[in-house]
Design a protein around this motif. Sequence first.
Motif, PDB file in Angstrom:
ATOM      1  N   TYR A 145       0.837  -1.206   0.000  1.00 24.90           N
ATOM      2  CA  TYR A 145       0.000   0.000   0.000  1.00 24.90           C
ATOM      3  C   TYR A 145       0.871   1.256   0.000  1.00 24.90           C
ATOM      4  O   TYR A 145       0.642   2.185  -0.787  1.00 24.90           O
TER       5      TYR A 145
ATOM      6  N   SER B 185      -7.034   4.409  -4.431  1.00 21.62           N
ATOM      7  CA  SER B 185      -7.123   2.988  -4.772  1.00 21.62           C
ATOM      8  C   SER B 185      -8.435   2.632  -5.445  1.00 21.62           C
ATOM      9  O   SER B 185      -8.469   1.787  -6.348  1.00 21.62           O
TER      10      SER B 185
ATOM     11  N   THR C 173     -11.162   0.272   0.877  1.00 26.63           N
ATOM     12  CA  THR C 173      -9.802  -0.237   0.754  1.00 26.63           C
ATOM     13  C   THR C 173      -9.461  -1.057   1.992  1.00 26.63           C
ATOM     14  O   THR C 173      -9.634  -0.594   3.122  1.00 26.63           O
TER      15      THR C 173
END
Length: 450
Positions: free
Chosen positions: A288, A359, A365
């Motif tokens: 991430y 994202s 997410t």
Amino acid sequence: MTRKIRLGAFLPGGGQHVASWRHPDQPADGAVSFAFHLQLAREAERGLFDAYFLADGLATSTGGLSEGGPARVAGLEPVTLFAALAPLTQNLGFIATASTTYEEPYNTARKFASLDLISDGRAGWNVVTTATEGAARNFNLDQQHPHAHRYARAAEHVEVVKKLWDSFEDDVFIRDKDSGRFHDRDKIHPAAHRGEHFKVAGPLNVSRSPQGHPVIVQAGQSEDGRALAAATAEVIFTAHQRLDTAQQFYRDIKSRAAALGRDPSHILVMPGVAPFVGRTEAEAREKYDRLTALIQPEDGVALLNQLTGGTLDLRGFDLDGPLPPAPPTEGMKSRQALIRQIADENGFTIRQLYQWVASARGHYTVVGSARQIADTLQEWFENDGADGFNILPPWLPTGLTDFVDLVIPELQRRGLFRTEYEGRTLRANLGLPFPTNRHAAARAARLAAE
């Protein structure tokens, strides 16, 4: 059949994350590469996903500063792409987006009925009203129609398309070479529609498929969007950050459908989830952080300009300051409200906000190990939050492969996901009923009453 999680795969070739094209694993030309889309389709089918889903827009930004970032400034038209992919796959469904605002019902009905036949019953239509000023200017308008107008037109558009899909009864074709009788003319029917927005005679010149007609999918959370979904949709894509709001939406849609005489189990609610999957939580977090670091500030700002309804230009604002109020939009009202909610609940600055939504543009997410992600999906699935999920891998192909290799086996171990496809059509795999042709049903009712 025991209730199982349904999974869609949202796989834009240019990547889902606003900076995905900069990731070493992501082909920079993926959005326009047929070979890459085929690779993604086969990977999704290996993972036993129900369907490959693609959103679609009808405008672009010349500078590339659009919602999806530079890699999505140009791409492929979904129905055309899926018609090419369908013969190269066996079980995977294909859900393409088409606009009720800028298409005529006859064209929509015709191209999706064709895709359904080409794929042997694996097509779905994602119904959208298209919420951008840029699209309006590409279709002979100076500005887009108001939100309420677009949804009123959408409801009638879907009604007409369904009438056209029922033009041919399932047993209309005889094709007897000896007698010379090709079809039963009594089993071909006009649409004969005259409404506020459309006049369509019909019949359609494409027949029904092995699944009757394409699965109808809708994505919208506004009041108008919920009304349309409850009345027409068989699958609903939705965006939520928390289980409690997902539950409220899920229960609201199911109760609205029941009030309209529909079986609530025949409407599948599938929130979007963007998973960063690791063998450990630390590994997932590193993935991430690596992708977040690749965001160009101008792309992040452009993303928020889109998601806040196109009414707020954040260029020139302090990126480390708060998100200013956005004027009301005639675009995506529900997404504008969701972005505001995310900013307020987390106290995000503009920079933190675009990093968080980069994202999946407001979808949920999740960063963690396969077990942690499976825990989240199971909690939502078992507690009135979802019937399944639309999975948005942040970058491709690795984000999809991580999910297939790590999360799918974990869901299967828990008995939550299939170990093989149940059928050959999209409806069969989703557990949705075959749609009876309205004219055949009316004839059967008349005969039963005699």
